[in-house]
Design an enzyme around this catalytic site. Structure first.
Site, PDB file in Angstrom:
ATOM      1  N   TYR A   1       4.444  -4.924   6.715  1.00 20.26           N
ATOM      2  CA  TYR A   1       3.154  -4.774   6.013  1.00 20.26           C
ATOM      3  C   TYR A   1       2.814  -6.060   5.256  1.00 20.26           C
ATOM      4  O   TYR A   1       1.686  -6.569   5.336  1.00 20.26           O
ATOM      5  CB  TYR A   1       3.259  -3.573   5.068  1.00 20.26           C
ATOM      6  CG  TYR A   1       2.118  -3.408   4.090  1.00 20.26           C
ATOM      7  CD1 TYR A   1       0.870  -2.941   4.497  1.00 20.26           C
ATOM      8  CD2 TYR A   1       2.302  -3.699   2.729  1.00 20.26           C
ATOM      9  CE1 TYR A   1      -0.163  -2.788   3.577  1.00 20.26           C
ATOM     10  CE2 TYR A   1       1.270  -3.540   1.815  1.00 20.26           C
ATOM     11  CZ  TYR A   1       0.041  -3.088   2.246  1.00 20.26           C
ATOM     12  OH  TYR A   1      -0.983  -2.943   1.346  1.00 20.26           O
TER      13      TYR A   1
ATOM     14  N   ASN B   1       0.103  -2.824  -6.990  1.00 21.03           N
ATOM     15  CA  ASN B   1       0.250  -1.398  -7.367  1.00 21.03           C
ATOM     16  C   ASN B   1      -0.944  -0.835  -8.130  1.00 21.03           C
ATOM     17  O   ASN B   1      -0.898  -0.644  -9.351  1.00 21.03           O
ATOM     18  CB  ASN B   1       1.512  -1.202  -8.222  1.00 21.03           C
ATOM     19  CG  ASN B   1       2.763  -1.490  -7.437  1.00 21.03           C
ATOM     20  OD1 ASN B   1       2.940  -1.000  -6.330  1.00 21.03           O
ATOM     21  ND2 ASN B   1       3.615  -2.331  -7.987  1.00 21.03           N
TER      22      ASN B   1
ATOM     23  N   ASP C   1     -15.154   3.574   7.698  1.00 20.65           N
ATOM     24  CA  ASP C   1     -13.775   4.086   7.615  1.00 20.65           C
ATOM     25  C   ASP C   1     -13.529   5.032   8.781  1.00 20.65           C
ATOM     26  O   ASP C   1     -14.476   5.534   9.390  1.00 20.65           O
ATOM     27  CB  ASP C   1     -13.557   4.842   6.280  1.00 20.65           C
ATOM     28  CG  ASP C   1     -12.085   4.927   5.890  1.00 20.65           C
ATOM     29  OD1 ASP C   1     -11.295   5.520   6.645  1.00 20.65           O
ATOM     30  OD2 ASP C   1     -11.730   4.381   4.834  1.00 20.65           O
TER      31      ASP C   1
ATOM     32  N   ASP D   1     -13.446   3.184  14.112  1.00 14.82           N
ATOM     33  CA  ASP D   1     -12.066   2.701  14.178  1.00 14.82           C
ATOM     34  C   ASP D   1     -12.098   1.190  14.380  1.00 14.82           C
ATOM     35  O   ASP D   1     -12.446   0.704  15.462  1.00 14.82           O
ATOM     36  CB  ASP D   1     -11.338   3.394  15.338  1.00 14.82           C
ATOM     37  CG  ASP D   1      -9.861   3.043  15.361  1.00 14.82           C
ATOM     38  OD1 ASP D   1      -9.465   2.044  14.717  1.00 14.82           O
ATOM     39  OD2 ASP D   1      -9.112   3.772  16.028  1.00 14.82           O
TER      40      ASP D   1
ATOM     41  N   LYS E   1      -0.182  -9.091   6.020  1.00 15.72           N
ATOM     42  CA  LYS E   1      -1.176  -9.523   5.028  1.00 15.72           C
ATOM     43  C   LYS E   1      -1.157 -11.052   4.901  1.00 15.72           C
ATOM     44  O   LYS E   1      -2.203 -11.696   4.781  1.00 15.72           O
ATOM     45  CB  LYS E   1      -0.881  -8.889   3.670  1.00 15.72           C
ATOM     46  CG  LYS E   1      -1.115  -7.384   3.608  1.00 15.72           C
ATOM     47  CD  LYS E   1      -2.598  -7.034   3.492  1.00 15.72           C
ATOM     48  CE  LYS E   1      -2.803  -5.561   3.205  1.00 15.72           C
ATOM     49  NZ  LYS E   1      -4.206  -5.163   3.157  1.00 15.72           N
TER      50      LYS E   1
HETATM   51  P1  NAD Z   1      -6.141   3.835   1.376  1.00  9.94           P
HETATM   52  O1  NAD Z   1      -5.157   4.243   2.426  1.00  9.94           O
HETATM   53  O2  NAD Z   1      -6.566   4.870   0.405  1.00  9.94           O
HETATM   54  O3  NAD Z   1      -7.431   3.192   2.043  1.00  9.94           O
HETATM   55  C1  NAD Z   1      -7.412   2.497   3.260  1.00  9.94           C
HETATM   56  C2  NAD Z   1      -8.497   3.087   4.126  1.00  9.94           C
HETATM   57  O4  NAD Z   1      -8.520   2.346   5.370  1.00  9.94           O
HETATM   58  C3  NAD Z   1      -8.267   4.542   4.482  1.00  9.94           C
HETATM   59  O5  NAD Z   1      -9.348   5.348   4.044  1.00  9.94           O
HETATM   60  C4  NAD Z   1      -8.135   4.543   5.977  1.00  9.94           C
HETATM   61  O6  NAD Z   1      -8.688   5.698   6.618  1.00  9.94           O
HETATM   62  C5  NAD Z   1      -8.872   3.281   6.368  1.00  9.94           C
HETATM   63  N1  NAD Z   1      -8.463   2.844   7.707  1.00  9.94           N
HETATM   64  C6  NAD Z   1      -7.195   2.798   8.195  1.00  9.94           C
HETATM   65  N2  NAD Z   1      -7.215   2.439   9.474  1.00  9.94           N
HETATM   66  C7  NAD Z   1      -8.518   2.218   9.801  1.00  9.94           C
HETATM   67  C8  NAD Z   1      -9.159   1.837  10.996  1.00  9.94           C
HETATM   68  N3  NAD Z   1      -8.473   1.615  12.123  1.00  9.94           N
HETATM   69  N4  NAD Z   1     -10.523   1.718  10.994  1.00  9.94           N
HETATM   70  C9  NAD Z   1     -11.224   1.985   9.857  1.00  9.94           C
HETATM   71  N5  NAD Z   1     -10.669   2.350   8.694  1.00  9.94           N
HETATM   72  C10 NAD Z   1      -9.323   2.479   8.677  1.00  9.94           C
HETATM   73  O7  NAD Z   1      -5.482   2.593   0.622  1.00  9.94           O
HETATM   74  P2  NAD Z   1      -5.963   1.857  -0.710  1.00  9.94           P
HETATM   75  O8  NAD Z   1      -4.898   2.067  -1.707  1.00  9.94           O
HETATM   76  O9  NAD Z   1      -7.357   2.217  -1.021  1.00  9.94           O
HETATM   77  O10 NAD Z   1      -5.889   0.337  -0.245  1.00  9.94           O
HETATM   78  C11 NAD Z   1      -7.060  -0.412   0.121  1.00  9.94           C
HETATM   79  C12 NAD Z   1      -6.636  -1.823   0.530  1.00  9.94           C
HETATM   80  O11 NAD Z   1      -5.947  -2.460  -0.566  1.00  9.94           O
HETATM   81  C13 NAD Z   1      -5.680  -1.864   1.712  1.00  9.94           C
HETATM   82  O12 NAD Z   1      -5.992  -2.977   2.506  1.00  9.94           O
HETATM   83  C14 NAD Z   1      -4.316  -2.052   1.068  1.00  9.94           C
HETATM   84  O13 NAD Z   1      -3.410  -2.686   1.946  1.00  9.94           O
HETATM   85  C15 NAD Z   1      -4.688  -2.926  -0.119  1.00  9.94           C
HETATM   86  N6  NAD Z   1      -3.710  -2.819  -1.204  1.00  9.94           N
HETATM   87  C16 NAD Z   1      -3.614  -1.651  -1.910  1.00  9.94           C
HETATM   88  C17 NAD Z   1      -2.686  -1.551  -2.932  1.00  9.94           C
HETATM   89  C18 NAD Z   1      -2.535  -0.291  -3.753  1.00  9.94           C
HETATM   90  O14 NAD Z   1      -1.709  -0.273  -4.678  1.00  9.94           O
HETATM   91  N7  NAD Z   1      -3.279   0.774  -3.488  1.00  9.94           N
HETATM   92  C19 NAD Z   1      -1.851  -2.634  -3.235  1.00  9.94           C
HETATM   93  C20 NAD Z   1      -1.982  -3.800  -2.480  1.00  9.94           C
HETATM   94  C21 NAD Z   1      -2.933  -3.889  -1.489  1.00  9.94           C
END
Ligand code: NAD
Length: 316
Positions: free
Chosen positions: A146, A175, A32, A50, A150
């Protein structure tokens, strides 16, 4: 001991998934941009990297049995409707780099966290929405970049599956909420933002609700999410699957539920100038049940109670 790499391991779902996989006996490598915020990571190794940078992706996504792709630039409706260009650029870069690194390092099984945001806007125009089936995604018209990204990454993975035999597992998450989610700072999603607002309000005080509050969603608890991701990864099903609750609720009713849990009365002050996203969205879990013999079981009331108390403790 099987080895799993989890990208986005410092985020909400990623950090919970690391714990889940450790409990299943995996050796887990987390990657991360940042460390976990609210608890110590349980990953055996954790790399700050990154993944927009292809050299870093290649360095840290190395031989493993499974790759879980959760890293993304994301947030709630306010964030994804204002940071459009950044989000599409960052997430396409992260995902293209991660998939190619997995292929080059010989990882043959990849999970991707897709989203309900891939579904077309024209199927989500009313509050009493018809639950979305996986086949509804095409023809495409997601309401945000977004969601488009995906859907694009789902196609990238499909291409690697066809050309290189990559085993692909995709969940369209609806969600996800629970303790240790982002609850302030602009990236928080509705359940966490509403828990924070209720926690900060005195009994009888008003809180701001984005939109008229009649927009509807279903919310899936983090424990169901981790269990579902794992079950999908272990299954033979290689097409996208919805992973969400089918308990539809309006934002107004969600506020009432949180206030009841908090033991407070709050007055809803609707702000029609704020984004509210699509009008109605629900998850059709028919295919999930057929494929896994399982679907999420946590009711919103069961799940929102510990979530509220965790957020109330943080803001105190
Ligand atoms: P989150 O923002 O808490 O976690 C995403 C993580 O990705 C973060 O810790 C961030 O630092 C890391 N990240 C971002 N850019 C990065 C990079 N360039 N290199 C390395 N790491 C990087 O979000 P989440 O809610 O835990 O979501 C996790 C996944 O699930 C995501 O792909 C999100 O699109 C997907 N998702 C989440 C939800 C939800 O309701 N939370 C719904 C649909 C899809």
């Amino acid at each position: 001991m099987p080895t799993a790499i989890v990208t986005g391991a410092g985020g909400f779902i990623g950090s919970h998934l690391v714990k889940y996989l450790k409990n299943k006996g995996y050796y887990v490598i987390g990657i991360d941009l940042k460390k976990t915020r609210y608890s110590q990571t349980r990953a055996d190794k954790f790399f700050l990297a990154d993944l927009r940078n292809d050299r870093q992706a290649t360095k840290y996504i190395v031989a493993a049995d499974e790759l879980y792709m959760l890293a993304a630039d994301m947030g709630g409706v306010g964030y994804i409707n204002t940071m459009r260009a950044e989000i599409i650029h960052n997430n396409a870069s992260i995902n293209l780099n991660s998939i190619r690194a997995a292929h080059h390092s010989g990882i043959d099984k990849v999970f991707f966290a897709s989203t309900a945001c891939v579904y077309p806007e024209f199927k989500q125009e009313t509050s009493d929405t018809i639950a979305l089936k996986e086949d509804d995604a095409l023809p495409a018209q997601p309401d945000t970049p977004y969601g488009w990204e995906k859907l694009f990454t789902e196609q990238v993975l499909r291409s690697y599956a066809l050309d290189h035999g990559l085993k692909v597992r995709i969940a369209r998450l609806h969600n996800i909420y629970g303790p240790e989610s982002t609850f302030q700072g602009g990236r928080e999603k509705a359940p966490a933002a509403l828990c924070r607002k209720v926690a900060l309000a005195s009994d009888g005080e008003s809180i701001e609700i984005w939109g008229d509050g009649q927009q509807t969603r279903s919310y899936c608890h983090i424990d169901d999410c981790c269990q579902g991701i794992f079950k999908i990864m272990q299954s033979n099903y290689d097409q996208p699957l919805n992973l969400g609750s089918s308990e539809l609720i309006s934002v107004n009713d969600l506020v009432d539920l949180i206030a009841e849990v908090a033991g407070k009365k709050v007055v809803k002050k609707h702000n029609l100038n704020k984004p509210q996203g699509v009008r109605g969205r629900n998850s059709d879990n028919t295919r999930l049940k057929e494929s896994l013999g399982w679907s999420p079981t946590t009711t919103l009331k069961q799940g929102i109670t510990p979530t509220y108390y965790w957020i109330a403790n943080q803001v105190r």
